[in-house]
Design a protein around this motif. Structure first.
Motif, PDB file in Angstrom:
ATOM      1  N   GLY A  12       0.849  -1.198   0.000  1.00  0.00           N
ATOM      2  CA  GLY A  12       0.000   0.000   0.000  1.00  0.00           C
ATOM      3  C   GLY A  12       0.876   1.235   0.000  1.00  0.00           C
ATOM      4  O   GLY A  12       2.053   1.205  -0.342  1.00  0.00           O
ATOM      5  N   THR A  13       0.297   2.316   0.414  1.00  0.00           N
ATOM      6  CA  THR A  13       1.047   3.554   0.580  1.00  0.00           C
ATOM      7  C   THR A  13       0.239   4.464   1.503  1.00  0.00           C
ATOM      8  O   THR A  13      -0.727   4.017   2.111  1.00  0.00           O
ATOM      9  CB  THR A  13       1.345   4.225  -0.786  1.00  0.00           C
ATOM     10  N   THR A  14       0.632   5.680   1.642  1.00  0.00           N
ATOM     11  CA  THR A  14       0.013   6.699   2.497  1.00  0.00           C
ATOM     12  C   THR A  14      -0.326   6.092   3.878  1.00  0.00           C
ATOM     13  O   THR A  14       0.523   5.482   4.512  1.00  0.00           O
ATOM     14  CB  THR A  14      -1.149   7.439   1.798  1.00  0.00           C
ATOM     15  N   GLN A  15      -1.568   6.226   4.342  1.00  0.00           N
ATOM     16  CA  GLN A  15      -1.870   5.838   5.724  1.00  0.00           C
ATOM     17  C   GLN A  15      -1.812   4.332   5.962  1.00  0.00           C
ATOM     18  O   GLN A  15      -1.643   3.894   7.111  1.00  0.00           O
ATOM     19  CB  GLN A  15      -3.235   6.398   6.139  1.00  0.00           C
ATOM     20  N   MET A  16      -1.919   3.512   4.927  1.00  0.00           N
ATOM     21  CA  MET A  16      -1.706   2.062   5.080  1.00  0.00           C
ATOM     22  C   MET A  16      -0.274   1.807   5.540  1.00  0.00           C
ATOM     23  O   MET A  16      -0.025   1.046   6.478  1.00  0.00           O
ATOM     24  CB  MET A  16      -1.922   1.328   3.751  1.00  0.00           C
ATOM     25  N   GLN A  17       0.637   2.440   4.839  1.00  0.00           N
ATOM     26  CA  GLN A  17       2.056   2.290   5.153  1.00  0.00           C
ATOM     27  C   GLN A  17       2.361   2.857   6.542  1.00  0.00           C
ATOM     28  O   GLN A  17       3.134   2.274   7.311  1.00  0.00           O
ATOM     29  CB  GLN A  17       2.855   3.020   4.073  1.00  0.00           C
ATOM     30  N   ARG A  18       1.719   3.959   6.862  1.00  0.00           N
ATOM     31  CA  ARG A  18       1.907   4.574   8.187  1.00  0.00           C
ATOM     32  C   ARG A  18       1.493   3.617   9.307  1.00  0.00           C
ATOM     33  O   ARG A  18       2.208   3.491  10.310  1.00  0.00           O
ATOM     34  CB  ARG A  18       1.087   5.862   8.264  1.00  0.00           C
ATOM     35  N   LEU A  19       0.354   2.923   9.141  1.00  0.00           N
ATOM     36  CA  LEU A  19      -0.088   1.984  10.185  1.00  0.00           C
ATOM     37  C   LEU A  19       0.919   0.858  10.370  1.00  0.00           C
ATOM     38  O   LEU A  19       1.158   0.393  11.496  1.00  0.00           O
ATOM     39  CB  LEU A  19      -1.464   1.406   9.852  1.00  0.00           C
TER      40      LEU A  19
END
Length: 280
Positions: free
Chosen positions: A117-124
């Motif tokens: 993923g990217t953005t907030q998926m990656q952040r989690l």
């Protein structure tokens, strides 16, 4: 020690990265021939101003293997373990660069994870890595845990305009024109690491309802894990989006995050998203 490294598409700004005690490797964003380092030379609000006023769709450029190798060398010298979390390998070569760098420095205690993923998926995924590190888990066990955990992370978003999906080659001109006239909002997300359009709906209210349907169809939300509401451009209507989802799923506090250039290039300004973890 365990060093955690991610790239700038995790949408973790540099101050937040310091708090988490992690390193962020920037991708590069090219707009009208000019190159910027994501979150260093170019902040998200500046990016959206440039996006709206640009005749051509921006492109992004992955970090070089050397960008990762420099950090790996320091870890090797300190005998630190390294966990690396990159954006999806289907939309960028960043994961490949991180692996090539491992070969360059000839150090085995490096674990590279494709977030899918990217953005907030990656952040989690990064936040989970930080929590496990701070609990004292060893790097190999963190890697094993995250490789399973990443398959439980979901992202659904609606975008305000079809223009950027069309410019990026994800919609035909006919579909984009018809959808714009009918005020359709596409619902996008990730499926096995690929950015997909799942549905479309007329107006923000129906788009939010469609996201609720998709969440209900795809496994129960784990309310013990973080939930993140993401946005780009204006925050108008963001509270309504979040509150509608909260009423449907009864979650409490949420994280908030600004969507950066990688998703932003395809979504354009005015996107709204939710990222969460499904129960095992």
């Amino acid at each position: 020690m365990i060093k955690i490294i991610t790239d700038s598409t995790s949408d973790i700004d540099l101050e937040y990265a310091k708090e988490l005690n992690i390193e962020v490797v920037p991708l590069k964003v090219i707009i009208d021939g000019k190159e910027y380092k994501d979150r260093i030379d170019l902040q998200p609000d500046q990016f959206y101003d440039l996006l709206v006023n640009s005749d051509t769709l921006p492109s992004t450029s992955q970090p070089s293997p050397q960008d990762f190798a420099d950090l790996y060398e320091t870890a090797k010298d300190n005998k630190d373990s390294v966990i690396v979390i990159t954006l999806s390998s289907t939309i960028s070569g960043t994961y490949q660069s991180a692996n090539l760098a491992k070969d360059l420095v000839e150090y085995d205690d490096i674990y590279v994870i494709d977030s899918l993923g990217t953005t907030q998926m990656q952040r989690l995924l990064v936040l989970k890595a930080v929590a496990l590190r701070d609990e004292g888990m060893v790097a190999q066990d963190i890697y094993t845990f995250l490789e399973e955990y990443k398959h439980r992370i979901r992202l659904y978003a609606f975008v305000d305009t079809l223009e950027y999906l069309y410019k990026g080659g994800r919609l035909s001109k006919t579909a984009a024109t018809a959808g714009t006239l009918l005020k359709f909002k596409p619902i996008i997300g990730f499926d096995d690491g690929k950015l997909e359009m799942f549905a479309k709906a007329r107006g923000a209210q129906k788009a939010t309802a469609k996201i609720i349907d998709l969440i209900q169809q795809n496994g129960e939300m784990d309310l013990n894990e973080p939930i993140c509401i993401g946005y780009n451009g204006s925050t108008d209507g963001l509270d309504k989006f979040e509150n509608t989802l909260r009423e449907a799923f009864h979650f409490g506090e949420t994280l908030h995050g600004v969507i950066g250039p990688v998703i932003g290039t395809h979504a354009g300004p005015g996107a709204r998203l939710i990222t969460y973890v499904v129960k095992k």
